[in-house]
Design an enzyme around this catalytic site. Structure first.
Site, short mmCIF file in Angstrom:
data_model
loop_
_atom_site.label_atom_id
_atom_site.label_comp_id
_atom_site.label_asym_id
_atom_site.label_seq_id
_atom_site.Cartn_x
_atom_site.Cartn_y
_atom_site.Cartn_z
CG ASP A 1 28.76 45.66 19.71
OD1 ASP A 1 28.77 44.92 19.03
OD2 ASP A 1 29.26 45.08 21.33
CB CYS B 1 -7.76 -1.56 19.26
SG CYS B 1 -6.51 0.03 18.54
CG HIS C 1 26.02 41.57 19.55
ND1 HIS C 1 27.68 42.16 19.87
CD2 HIS C 1 25.60 42.31 20.53
CE1 HIS C 1 27.44 42.05 21.35
NE2 HIS C 1 25.96 42.33 21.42
#
Length: 923
Positions: free
Chosen positions: A164, A728, A128
């Site tokens: 739910d 560098c 859910h």
């Protein structure tokens, strides 16, 4: 307390052990989510004994059914499980016959009888998309946004006879971003993390470790399904509530208002920050004041006087337009297609036919959505078209705005031709047909979001070092241009949206910059190869590739910049709270070199922007083009005006003005030590602005006789010749132990003879031209000095006899400590080698450290004790052990001594662009 996914992941790491317990599963559900859950459960060794999904729609099977049928899994497509509230016996019996031990229901939308829910040994679990018990019901994601929740998430729960309401097995949450929609929230978190969580939940059940946490009724809510009929916007609310309502209904069912007496659906809402744009008024029913149609979209006002803007509008007939085009009465003229475009249109027609398989023929009037397409079909269409027609960037919303086949083709062709450039950005390009593409290069100053000529009209030539030809003329910025750029950056910081922006939104924009750089990586690498002489393959991987990585890395830092709380000891009673805040500095200046034009821009500007500053950047005079192309991409990414400003020109003029300017609070510089000293002095005298300097180097590389010789030769050459020596951290001096010295040199020379010198755009080229003629002349002179001092020139030392600025890869041996080439940096493909006595570790360390530079260093040995001993004593900001040139965006980079101070990259780089404020509160 509910278990979190993090807890579960620690217990069940798939990298440490394969899951032992497996279950027989029934999957009841549908959609791509269900398909992914099914696939991942099978990968973990669980057996899916049956898939129960929906019937085919318009002749198309659900994605879950498609993959299950392909695997030979039994698939059942029941139109319903009940009739008049009672379970259908034959349906229930068919279900029971598969013998499932657990029902897994990802996004199940069917009403399943309880004798099915409870039948398996382990019952049923459901996904859910909310943090239960909040937002029970079918529109949970919508209501998360509509209610303005600050966090979203999902729950895996045990099914019961409620809606739910079953016990929770697992939950996971995420923050809700200010402009999230249902789609973005689902795609970013709920979909990918939900799939993982479903698989984890099944395994917990299989192992007998799954919790059943009863849901509390405290905070429980249930909201109904959102439909078109109740999605009308209530304009008598604060602007943020209106924004939440619109984004909570985007894309389905769509929030709507009445404009000029007609219902209009609103999409892509965001809160308006910064000043109110200029626009044409428009009546919006029930609104407290008229809206505005502006270039940025439709501006709406809430009851609190605050504003939001909407990007797209859809009318009742389904037509969608950019809100900014509402008053455009003329219809866009139909395009005449070329033969190639017609061929591409037919390929797209085939893609439409593949998606709309239920439609007999795709003609010009076929409507994508009226033919049965859904949101996942939009994603498929966009991705298939992008795959088939590379180079054309489409978004999902483009489909919603061109729903018929004819309008889609017209939109696509305009996108292909580049006719839909943002109106706000006008660019005069210099174009070149090169490297199997047409590169488009801005060449003007970029100030306050616009490309403009220098104020005095001056320009200069930028030169291709491969053949000495002029690429184009570039604006030569003046002091007045610097002042305009600083003024724009200051306005953007203090009054523009950048200074007020949520750090997470700032990060999203920087991610978008990285994405656009990646989309244009071949063009950027081609420009870099032309303008700097970098070999294309190296430019693609390092110059551009690391630049993209750098922006992504620092984009992730934007919302993780934190202060701290500090206990202080004051007179009792001690009711004091002291905390620190990390704040941006304001306007920052950045001056970058010519060896890695784009990468040095990224190293400094990404950290600067992530910290919340605005910037004025000066690219090297000889390599301005990728910086200006970068500026174009930042506009497309949505970086606000004035945040980034690019002023090409001379260091003596532009760089000096930056150092002197009273409104600049920080200057970051990469270049030579003498110039760095001058910058530091000017910054101190002007306004004591903060400075970080990455300066010259003479990096030592010590190679012991117990090294891996193959690796030492390969990496030793890379340490010198990488990027033509214009590096560098290049190894400026190699110290090779006496017993292997001659063998080492012999093998190096053999490898040099194999190197291909030539056009950097040739994929087989190893060594391209030096950056510019003055530097080539300096390298030739450097080698002449070495010979005069008595060093042995083993190979190279001369300009290559061909057009362009090519230098032969060079090797000097018998170099003594007092010599010029032993002390000074060449910044080119010159290997300077000195031998040292066998076993003299401390002696060679003393010689290696006898330099005023301290940028990088290296050591090759198989003896770990020796490696650690040497690495601890080398005086350099970076030490490489049995490797070289291995930098990473997460590792701090910077030098010691006269190689400068301050760091690029890593977390430390952020602190170069932040200030710490301490706040003490008595309560």
């Amino acid at each position: 307390m509910l278990w979190t996914a993090n807890t579960i992941m620690r217990k069940f790491s798939s990298s440490s052990a394969y899951y032992q317990n497996k279950l027989k599963l029934a999957l009841i559900g549908q959609s791509l989510f269900g398909q992914e859950v099914y696939t991942n459960l099978r990968k973990q060794g669980h057996k899916v004994v049956g898939v129960f999904t929906v019937p085919d729609k318009d002749g198309k099977a659900d994605p879950l059914a498609v993959v299950a049928e392909k695997d030979g899994t039994p698939v059942f497509k029941f139109p319903r499980w009940r009739v008049k509230g009672k379970p259908i016996p034959e349906v229930v019996e068919a279900y029971k016959a598969v013998g499932a031990e657990l029902n897994v229901m990802p996004f199940c939308s069917q009403f399943i009888p309880m004798n099915v829910i409870d039948f398996p040994k382990h019952g049923s679990i459901i996904y859910h998309p909310s943090i239960l018990p909040r937002h029970r019901g079918a529109s949970a994601i919508n209501w998360t946004l509509i209610e303005g929740d600050k966090k979203a998430g999902f729950s895996i729960f045990w099914a019961d006879d409620g809606l739910d309401t079953g016990p929770v097995l697992l939950q996971k949450e995420c923050p809700v971003e200010p402009n999230d929609t249902v789609d973005t929230l689902y795609n970013r978190f709920l979909f990918p993390e939900g799939i993982k969580a479903m698989v984890e939940s099944v395994q917990l059940i299989a192992d007998g470790k799954a919790p059943k946490i009863p849901q509390s009724e405290e905070g429980a809510s249930y909201e109904g399904i959102q439909k078109r009929s109740n999605a009308k916007v209530n304009m008598a609310q604060p602007a943020e509530a209106i924004h939440n309502w619109i984004r909570g209904h985007d894309k389905v069912p769509g929030a709507w208002v009445v404009i000029d007496g007609k219902p209009v659906t609103l999409y892509s809402s965001s809160m308006l920050s910064g000043s109110l744009p200029v626009g044409q008024p428009i009546e919006v029913e029930e609104a407290s004041q008229p809206g505005l149609i502006a270039k940025s979209g439709l501006v709406l006002f809430g009851s609190d006087g605050q504003a939001l803007q909407v990007k797209n509008l859809q009318f009742e007939d389904g037509k969608m337009i950019p809100a900014s085009k509402y008053f455009s009465s003329e219809e866009t003229a139909s395009l005449d297609l070329t033969d190639d475009e017609k061929k591409m249109a037919e390929e797209i027609r085939a893609i439409w036919k593949g998606i709309l398989s239920n439609v007999p023929d795709i003609d010009e009037t076929t409507d994508f959505f009226k033919s049965g397409a859904a949101s996942m079909d939009v994603v498929r269409l966009v991705e298939e078209v992008k795959q088939k027609c590379g180079g054309v960037q489409l978004q999902n919303e483009d489909v919603y705005m061109a729903t018929t086949f004819q309008s889609f083709i017209q939109m696509f062709v305009r996108r292909l031709r580049g006719e839909d450039q943002e109106e706000e950005l006008v660019i005069d390009y210099a174009t070149k047909d090169v490297n199997n593409m047409t590169v488009k290069m801005p060449y003007q100053c970029f100030i306050n979001g616009e490309f403009k000529n220098a104020e005095d009209g001056k320009s200069y030539n930028t030169v291709n070092p491969t053949d000495g030809s002029v690429i184009c003329k570039v604006s030569y910025a003046s002091v007045a241009d610097v002042d305009r750029a600083v003024s724009a950056a200051k306005e953007a910081f203090y009054n523009g949206p950048w200074g007020k922006m949520n750090p997470r939104d700032r990060g999203r924009l920087l991610y978008r910059v990285a994405d656009l750089m990646e989309e244009h990586q071949e063009e950027l690498a081609t420009i870099e190869a032309m303008d700097s002489g970098a070999v294309y393959t190296l430019a693609l991987k390092t110059h551009v590739g690391m630049s993209i990585q750098t922006f992504r890395y620092f984009a992730g830092w934007c919302d993780k910049i934190q202060g701290s709380t500090i206990p202080i000891n004051q007179a009792r009673p001690n009711r004091n709270l002291t905390f620190t805040k990390k704040e941006p500095l304001g306007v920052c200046a950045i001056v970058i070199p010519w060896n890695y034009p784009l990468m040095m821009l990224a190293w400094k500007s990404a950290a600067c922007l992530a910290a919340g500053n605005t910037l004025v950047l000066k690219p090297a005079q000889v390599t301005p083009l990728t910086a200006l192309k970068f500026a174009e991409l930042t506009v497309k990414a949505g970086i606000p005006k004035g945040v980034i400003n690019i002023v090409p020109g001379s260091g003596g003029l532009v760089g000096q003005r930056m150092s002197d300017h009273p409104d600049i609070r920080k200057l970051g510089f990469t270049g030579s030590t003498p110039i760095g000293k001058q910058i530091m002095k000017s910054c101190a005298v002007s306004n004591l602005k903060k400075v970080s300097l990455e300066l010259g180097g003479k990096s030592p590389l010590i190679i012991f006789s117990d090294c891996d010789m193959d690796k030492a030769v390969r990496m030793g050459m890379s340490s010198v010749y990488f990027n033509k020596g214009e590096n560098c951290i290049a190894a400026g001096r190699l110290f090779v132990e006496e017993s292997i010295h001659d063998e080492y040199i012999r093998r190096v020379v053999e490898e040099i003879k194999k190197m291909k010198i030539g056009d950097p755009l040739d994929r087989s080229t190893d060594h391209g031209p030096q950056n510019h003629k003055a530097h080539l002349d300096k390298l030739v002179e450097y080698c002449e000095i070495g010979v005069k001092e008595g060093a042995t020139l083993v190979c190279g030392g001369r300009q290559v006899d061909r057009p362009g600025f090519f230098m032969e890869p060079t090797v000097f041996t018998d170099v003594e400590d007092h010599m010029f080439i032993a002390k000074e940096e060449s910044f080119g493909p010159v290997m300077v080698v000195s031998r040292f006595k066998d076993g003299d570790v401390d002696g060679v360390l003393s010689r290696a450290n006898d330099t005023e530079f301290g940028l990088a260093s290296g050591v090759f040995t198989r003896d770990i004790n020796k490696a650690m001993y040497v690495s601890e004593r080398l005086e350099a900001g970076t030490v490489f052990v049995n490797t070289y040139n291995k930098t990473d965006v997460a590792a701090p980079f910077g030098g010691f001594k006269q190689s400068g101070f301050g760091k690029d990259l890593g977390e430390e780089a952020l602190h170069e662009y932040l200030r710490t404020k301490a706040v003490t509160v008595e309560y």
